[in-house]
Design a protein around this motif. Structure first.
Motif, PDB file in Angstrom:
ATOM      1  N   PRO A 106       0.827  -1.208   0.000  1.00  0.00           N
ATOM      2  CA  PRO A 106       0.000   0.000   0.000  1.00  0.00           C
ATOM      3  C   PRO A 106       0.864   1.261   0.000  1.00  0.00           C
ATOM      4  CG  PRO A 106       0.173  -0.883   2.224  1.00  0.00           C
ATOM      5  CD  PRO A 106       1.001  -1.785   1.349  1.00  0.00           C
ATOM      6  N   LEU A 107       0.381   2.306  -0.668  1.00  0.00           N
ATOM      7  CA  LEU A 107       1.125   3.573  -0.726  1.00  0.00           C
ATOM      8  C   LEU A 107       0.276   4.712  -0.187  1.00  0.00           C
ATOM      9  CD1 LEU A 107       2.739   3.413  -4.288  1.00  0.00           C
ATOM     10  CD2 LEU A 107       3.847   2.953  -2.080  1.00  0.00           C
ATOM     11  N   ASN A 108       0.947   5.644   0.492  1.00  0.00           N
ATOM     12  CA  ASN A 108       0.289   6.848   0.991  1.00  0.00           C
ATOM     13  C   ASN A 108      -0.400   7.554  -0.174  1.00  0.00           C
ATOM     14  OD1 ASN A 108      -0.304   9.425   2.087  1.00  0.00           O
ATOM     15  ND2 ASN A 108       1.378   9.226   3.545  1.00  0.00           N
ATOM     16  N   THR A 109      -1.661   7.915   0.028  1.00  0.00           N
ATOM     17  CA  THR A 109      -2.415   8.570  -1.050  1.00  0.00           C
ATOM     18  C   THR A 109      -1.863   9.962  -1.354  1.00  0.00           C
ATOM     19  OG1 THR A 109      -3.992   9.207   0.660  1.00  0.00           O
ATOM     20  CG2 THR A 109      -4.593   7.339  -0.712  1.00  0.00           C
ATOM     21  N   ALA A 110      -1.044  10.491  -0.451  1.00  0.00           N
ATOM     22  CA  ALA A 110      -0.493  11.841  -0.670  1.00  0.00           C
ATOM     23  C   ALA A 110       0.733  11.818  -1.593  1.00  0.00           C
ATOM     24  CB  ALA A 110      -0.109  12.471   0.674  1.00  0.00           C
ATOM     25  N   TYR A 111       1.277  10.638  -1.878  1.00  0.00           N
ATOM     26  CA  TYR A 111       2.494  10.590  -2.695  1.00  0.00           C
ATOM     27  C   TYR A 111       2.261  11.143  -4.090  1.00  0.00           C
ATOM     28  CZ  TYR A 111       4.807   7.559   0.734  1.00  0.00           C
ATOM     29  OH  TYR A 111       5.371   7.036   1.866  1.00  0.00           O
ATOM     30  N   LYS A 112       3.254  11.897  -4.576  1.00  0.00           N
ATOM     31  CA  LYS A 112       3.191  12.493  -5.912  1.00  0.00           C
ATOM     32  C   LYS A 112       3.784  11.523  -6.952  1.00  0.00           C
ATOM     33  CE  LYS A 112       1.367  16.338  -4.651  1.00  0.00           C
ATOM     34  NZ  LYS A 112       2.113  17.487  -4.196  1.00  0.00           N
ATOM     35  N   ARG A 113       3.687  11.934  -8.221  1.00  0.00           N
ATOM     36  CA  ARG A 113       4.088  11.056  -9.323  1.00  0.00           C
ATOM     37  C   ARG A 113       5.501  10.471  -9.152  1.00  0.00           C
ATOM     38  NH1 ARG A 113       4.500  14.437 -13.805  1.00  0.00           N
ATOM     39  NH2 ARG A 113       6.592  14.741 -12.973  1.00  0.00           N
TER      40      ARG A 113
ATOM     41  N   ASN B 128       5.602 -12.606  10.563  1.00  0.00           N
ATOM     42  CA  ASN B 128       5.811 -11.288  11.173  1.00  0.00           C
ATOM     43  C   ASN B 128       4.450 -10.705  11.551  1.00  0.00           C
ATOM     44  OD1 ASN B 128       8.429 -10.270   8.828  1.00  0.00           O
ATOM     45  ND2 ASN B 128       8.621 -11.307  10.793  1.00  0.00           N
ATOM     46  N   LEU B 129       3.517 -10.772  10.618  1.00  0.00           N
ATOM     47  CA  LEU B 129       2.198 -10.164  10.854  1.00  0.00           C
ATOM     48  C   LEU B 129       1.399 -10.957  11.874  1.00  0.00           C
ATOM     49  CD1 LEU B 129       1.061  -9.082   7.257  1.00  0.00           C
ATOM     50  CD2 LEU B 129       2.532  -7.906   8.886  1.00  0.00           C
ATOM     51  N   LEU B 130       1.366 -12.287  11.680  1.00  0.00           N
ATOM     52  CA  LEU B 130       0.485 -13.088  12.534  1.00  0.00           C
ATOM     53  C   LEU B 130       0.981 -13.129  13.979  1.00  0.00           C
ATOM     54  CD1 LEU B 130      -2.096 -14.720  12.542  1.00  0.00           C
ATOM     55  CD2 LEU B 130      -0.729 -16.768  12.133  1.00  0.00           C
ATOM     56  N   SER B 131       2.290 -13.267  14.169  1.00  0.00           N
ATOM     57  CA  SER B 131       2.794 -13.364  15.549  1.00  0.00           C
ATOM     58  C   SER B 131       2.490 -12.072  16.307  1.00  0.00           C
ATOM     59  CB  SER B 131       4.306 -13.647  15.561  1.00  0.00           C
ATOM     60  OG  SER B 131       5.007 -12.561  14.976  1.00  0.00           O
ATOM     61  N   ASN B 132       2.650 -10.924  15.627  1.00  0.00           N
ATOM     62  CA  ASN B 132       2.389  -9.644  16.288  1.00  0.00           C
ATOM     63  C   ASN B 132       0.893  -9.469  16.555  1.00  0.00           C
ATOM     64  OD1 ASN B 132       3.042  -6.224  16.048  1.00  0.00           O
ATOM     65  ND2 ASN B 132       4.431  -7.609  17.088  1.00  0.00           N
ATOM     66  N   THR B 133       0.086  -9.901  15.607  1.00  0.00           N
ATOM     67  CA  THR B 133      -1.372  -9.804  15.779  1.00  0.00           C
ATOM     68  C   THR B 133      -1.806 -10.575  17.014  1.00  0.00           C
ATOM     69  OG1 THR B 133      -1.678  -9.642  13.400  1.00  0.00           O
ATOM     70  CG2 THR B 133      -3.585 -10.373  14.673  1.00  0.00           C
ATOM     71  N   LYS B 134      -1.284 -11.790  17.146  1.00  0.00           N
ATOM     72  CA  LYS B 134      -1.672 -12.611  18.300  1.00  0.00           C
ATOM     73  C   LYS B 134      -1.222 -11.955  19.599  1.00  0.00           C
ATOM     74  CE  LYS B 134      -1.736 -17.190  16.155  1.00  0.00           C
ATOM     75  NZ  LYS B 134      -1.029 -18.474  15.994  1.00  0.00           N
TER      76      LYS B 134
ATOM     77  N   PHE C 135      -2.656   2.602   4.876  1.00  0.00           N
ATOM     78  CA  PHE C 135      -1.456   2.287   4.084  1.00  0.00           C
ATOM     79  C   PHE C 135      -0.213   2.178   4.951  1.00  0.00           C
ATOM     80  CE2 PHE C 135      -2.847   6.752   3.238  1.00  0.00           C
ATOM     81  CZ  PHE C 135      -1.968   7.392   4.082  1.00  0.00           C
ATOM     82  N   HIS C 136      -0.391   2.203   6.274  1.00  0.00           N
ATOM     83  CA  HIS C 136       0.750   2.045   7.181  1.00  0.00           C
ATOM     84  C   HIS C 136       0.464   0.944   8.204  1.00  0.00           C
ATOM     85  CE1 HIS C 136       3.433   5.143   5.950  1.00  0.00           C
ATOM     86  NE2 HIS C 136       2.630   6.157   6.233  1.00  0.00           N
ATOM     87  N   THR C 137       1.527   0.534   8.873  1.00  0.00           N
ATOM     88  CA  THR C 137       1.447  -0.517   9.885  1.00  0.00           C
ATOM     89  C   THR C 137       0.347  -0.266  10.916  1.00  0.00           C
ATOM     90  OG1 THR C 137       3.788  -0.966   9.609  1.00  0.00           O
ATOM     91  CG2 THR C 137       2.811  -1.617  11.710  1.00  0.00           C
ATOM     92  N   HIS C 138       0.252   0.963  11.407  1.00  0.00           N
ATOM     93  CA  HIS C 138      -0.667   1.245  12.514  1.00  0.00           C
ATOM     94  C   HIS C 138      -2.122   0.948  12.120  1.00  0.00           C
ATOM     95  CE1 HIS C 138      -1.339   4.191  16.138  1.00  0.00           C
ATOM     96  NE2 HIS C 138      -2.045   3.097  16.235  1.00  0.00           N
ATOM     97  N   GLY C 139      -2.589   1.585  11.046  1.00  0.00           N
ATOM     98  CA  GLY C 139      -3.990   1.431  10.656  1.00  0.00           C
ATOM     99  C   GLY C 139      -4.294   0.098  10.003  1.00  0.00           C
ATOM    100  N   LEU C 140      -3.307  -0.471   9.289  1.00  0.00           N
ATOM    101  CA  LEU C 140      -3.546  -1.715   8.557  1.00  0.00           C
ATOM    102  C   LEU C 140      -3.342  -2.951   9.433  1.00  0.00           C
ATOM    103  CD1 LEU C 140      -4.215  -2.956   5.759  1.00  0.00           C
ATOM    104  CD2 LEU C 140      -1.770  -2.945   5.263  1.00  0.00           C
ATOM    105  N   PHE C 141      -2.171  -3.058  10.006  1.00  0.00           N
ATOM    106  CA  PHE C 141      -1.864  -4.285  10.751  1.00  0.00           C
ATOM    107  C   PHE C 141      -2.303  -4.209  12.216  1.00  0.00           C
ATOM    108  CE2 PHE C 141       1.908  -4.457   7.641  1.00  0.00           C
ATOM    109  CZ  PHE C 141       1.123  -5.060   6.677  1.00  0.00           C
ATOM    110  N   VAL C 142      -1.862  -3.157  12.922  1.00  0.00           N
ATOM    111  CA  VAL C 142      -2.168  -3.102  14.360  1.00  0.00           C
ATOM    112  C   VAL C 142      -3.684  -3.052  14.559  1.00  0.00           C
ATOM    113  CG1 VAL C 142      -1.776  -1.874  16.522  1.00  0.00           C
ATOM    114  CG2 VAL C 142       0.020  -1.916  14.790  1.00  0.00           C
ATOM    115  N   ALA C 143      -4.357  -2.178  13.806  1.00  0.00           N
ATOM    116  CA  ALA C 143      -5.794  -2.002  14.033  1.00  0.00           C
ATOM    117  C   ALA C 143      -6.632  -3.095  13.365  1.00  0.00           C
ATOM    118  CB  ALA C 143      -6.230  -0.630  13.531  1.00  0.00           C
ATOM    119  N   LEU C 144      -6.382  -3.356  12.075  1.00  0.00           N
ATOM    120  CA  LEU C 144      -7.281  -4.280  11.363  1.00  0.00           C
ATOM    121  C   LEU C 144      -6.968  -5.750  11.632  1.00  0.00           C
ATOM    122  CD1 LEU C 144      -7.866  -2.494   7.939  1.00  0.00           C
ATOM    123  CD2 LEU C 144      -9.470  -2.775   9.843  1.00  0.00           C
ATOM    124  N   ASN C 145      -5.675  -6.102  11.671  1.00  0.00           N
ATOM    125  CA  ASN C 145      -5.367  -7.524  11.887  1.00  0.00           C
ATOM    126  C   ASN C 145      -5.842  -8.003  13.261  1.00  0.00           C
ATOM    127  OD1 ASN C 145      -4.227  -7.703   9.400  1.00  0.00           O
ATOM    128  ND2 ASN C 145      -2.105  -7.914  10.094  1.00  0.00           N
TER     129      ASN C 145
END
Ligand code: MCA
Ligand code: AMP
Length: 505
Positions: free
Chosen positions: A82-89, A179-185, A206-216
């Protein structure tokens, strides 16, 4: 072989009719409906040519379908990027060229910009807008709601998240399924997240906090997620009485505190407020407790490592500290010169080892070797200190990094853009304290005598090249940069001199 993340986070919900994503402007999505949508999108990805290990680059607005695209990428054996929506071309072009994805998904508004970039990488370009519509979704209704999940083991890549570097070149952090699953648990257990929870989700995904920490963690626990397009004080305060958890960056908490509607009574249903991604000032922690009776739980993580430490759920959540290592994670403080562990209480480099630590930087073996030791410890670049009873405090950074509103900005990247401008001799970019964003960016610029461009010209060039959050809020035109006897620019001198300059306007 099973699919490590998909099986534990998604597959288990096939018959779960409980709410997964609740929205203010559209009907809620149940877990079972989500699993079906994920399978349909997995078909679209496979039909578009995705094979196991292929990258899927996504720069799209936050919407339910983007969450489903994340899960579908994993189910189809791909690697989510995922990429930050603010990134330019230019920023996006670098990531796409470096990651060579099979598929790029972007906002329809960016098609013109991204077509050439995707073509050069040999990738297929699909679209997804804020309403969850676009070419990615066009054939979804015709697809089956089940999909033969592609096997993926614990060590296979699940995500590639780019993180900027001190050299100005971003590095792709390779995150495995484990990496993702162990931290989620670990986080779900530590923070006692269950299917009785409702999480307010106002972070970007598009970052760890909102995607993995919160959603996973929500997916793992089967919690309901109140899914918001972004941060809004009004929307969060309206949601709080019905919710049990909030995860945010410190700016969330200073903004909520600035609103008199935040009270002890209206937060009485809440169970947990989590803060991370940037330092939470002790004064914010204390003011929040005084106002609401809740002690914010601060934790510490990185893109490369997911979460490393957390204040306790039960026990003292200590202001100004990031708590103790998560179960299974080792955290040591070492001498930055020798790498040797330091006695408790001394300030040194924070190093981390555990199942949460990434596999290395994508196609950058030298950078990987420089930051990830052979013994498995990752050198974070953060400076810290352990208390006698094991609480870690972050006291500084050895890396030249600004964190503004939870987004990382490496000064070198901004300096490179400024230094390339005709008439700029050199520049130094640094952060000063800011009440809203924690740090605000300032650029001190030295001009070539007789060739000075206007500040507006500097702003335009930066605006063309870099995402808005990386833009200096103020430019100081000076005669020479302060240097020490070794010739190194003294950013601390600039920082001290200009602290307060942004607030003062
Ligand atoms: C927006 N702007 C910013 C930022 N956000 N400028 C500097 N820093 C920012 N973070 C720009 C906008 O483009 C706008 O420019 C102006 O500042 C004011 O915007 P505003 O409406 O106040 O912003 P907002 O939309 O309310 O966003 C502020 C925010 C947001 C809610 C703090 O930046 C945010 O959601 N940050 C969270 C970032 C995050 O998720 N970090 C986690 C990384 P103009 O005036 O020109 O329009 S993961 C991580 O760090 C690790 C792993 C960890 O430990 O979690
Ligand atoms: P990123 O690479 O975007 O994941 O940002 C990681 C960096 O954010 C870390 O190396 C820290 O410098 C910083 N960070 C994350 N959480 C905290 C925290 N609770 N307190 C202070 N800094 C933090």
């Amino acid at each position: 072989m099973a699919n490590h993340v998909y099986d534990h986070l998604i597959a288990r919900h096939a018959d779960n009719d409980a709410c997964f994503l609740k929205r203010d402007d559209a009907p809620a999505i149940s877990y079972a409906a989500f699993v079906g949508l994920v399978a349909q999108i997995a078909h679209v990805l496979r039909d578009a040519g995705l094979t196991p290990g292929d990258r899927v680059v996504v720069q799209a607005p936050k919407c339910v379908e983007m969450v489903a695209l994340y899960a579908a990428t994993l189910q189809a054996g791909g690697v989510f990027l995922p990429l930050n929506t603010a990134y330019k071309r230019d920023e996006v072009a670098y990531f796409v060229e470096d990651a060579t994805p099979r598929i790029v998904v972007c906002d329809p508004a960016s098609v013109e910009t991204l077509t050439g970039i995707a073509d050069r990488a040999g990738a297929i370009l699909l679209t997804l807008d804020a309403a969850g519509q676009g070419t990615l979704m066009a054939s979804v209704p015709d697809k089956p709601t089940t999909f033969d999940t592609v096997p993926r083991g614990p060590d296979d890549l699940a995500a590639l998240l780019y993180t900027s570097g001190t050299t100005g070149r971003s590095k792709g952090a390779m995150l495995t399924h484990d990496n993702l699953l162990s931290n989620t648990k670990a986080l779900t257990e530590l923070w006692r997240i269950t299917d009785a929870d409702t999480l307010i989700h106002a972070l970007p995904i598009f970052h760890t906090h909102g995607l993995f920490v919160a959603l996973n963690t929500s997916l793992y626990a089967g919690a309901c997620v109140h899914f918001m397009p972004g941060f809004s004080t009004d929307a969060i305060l309206a949601a709080v009485p019905e919710a049990t958890m909030l995860m945010g960056v410190p700016t969330f908490y200073t903004r909520l505190l600035a609103d008199h509607r935040l009270t002890r009574e209206m937060t009485s249903n809440m169970r947990l407020f989590v803060s991370g991604s940037a330092p939470l000032l002790a004064e914010t922690h204390i003011a929040f407790t005084q106002r609401t009776g809740h002690r914010i739980l601060e934790r510490y993580g990185m893109t490369e490592t997911n979460m490393n430490t957390s204040n306790p759920y039960d026990g003292d959540r200590r202001a100004g500290t990031v708590g103790k290592p998560l179960p299974g994670v080792e955290v040591i403080v070492t001498d930055p010169e020798t790498g040797q562990p330091l006695p408790q209480g001394e300030v040194g480099m924070i190093e981390v080892r555990g199942p949460n630590v990434f596999k290395g930087y994508w196609q950058m073996p030298d950078k990987t070797a420089a930051e990830l030791r052979e013994n498995g410890f990752f050198i974070t670049g953060d400076l810290g200190q352990f208390s006698e009873d094991g609480y870690l405090s972050i006291v500084g950074r050895s890396k030249d990094l600004i964190i503004t509103g939870g987004y990382n900005v490496y000064p070198k990247e901004v300096e490179d853009v400024l230094n390339d401008i005709d008439g700029v001799e050199e520049s130094a970019v640094f952060g000063v304290p800011d009440a809203d964003f924690g740090e605000a960016i300032i650029a001190a610029v030295v001009m070539v005598p007789g060739h000075a461009p206007t500040v507006e010209a500097l702003e335009n060039e930066v605006a063309d090249k870099l995402a808005r959050f990386k833009h200096p809020r103020r430019y100081e035109i000076i005669d020479a940069l302060p240097r020490n006897t070794m010739g190194k620019v003294q950013k601390n001198v600039l920082r001290d001199h200009y602290a307060g300059a942004v607030a003062a306007g």
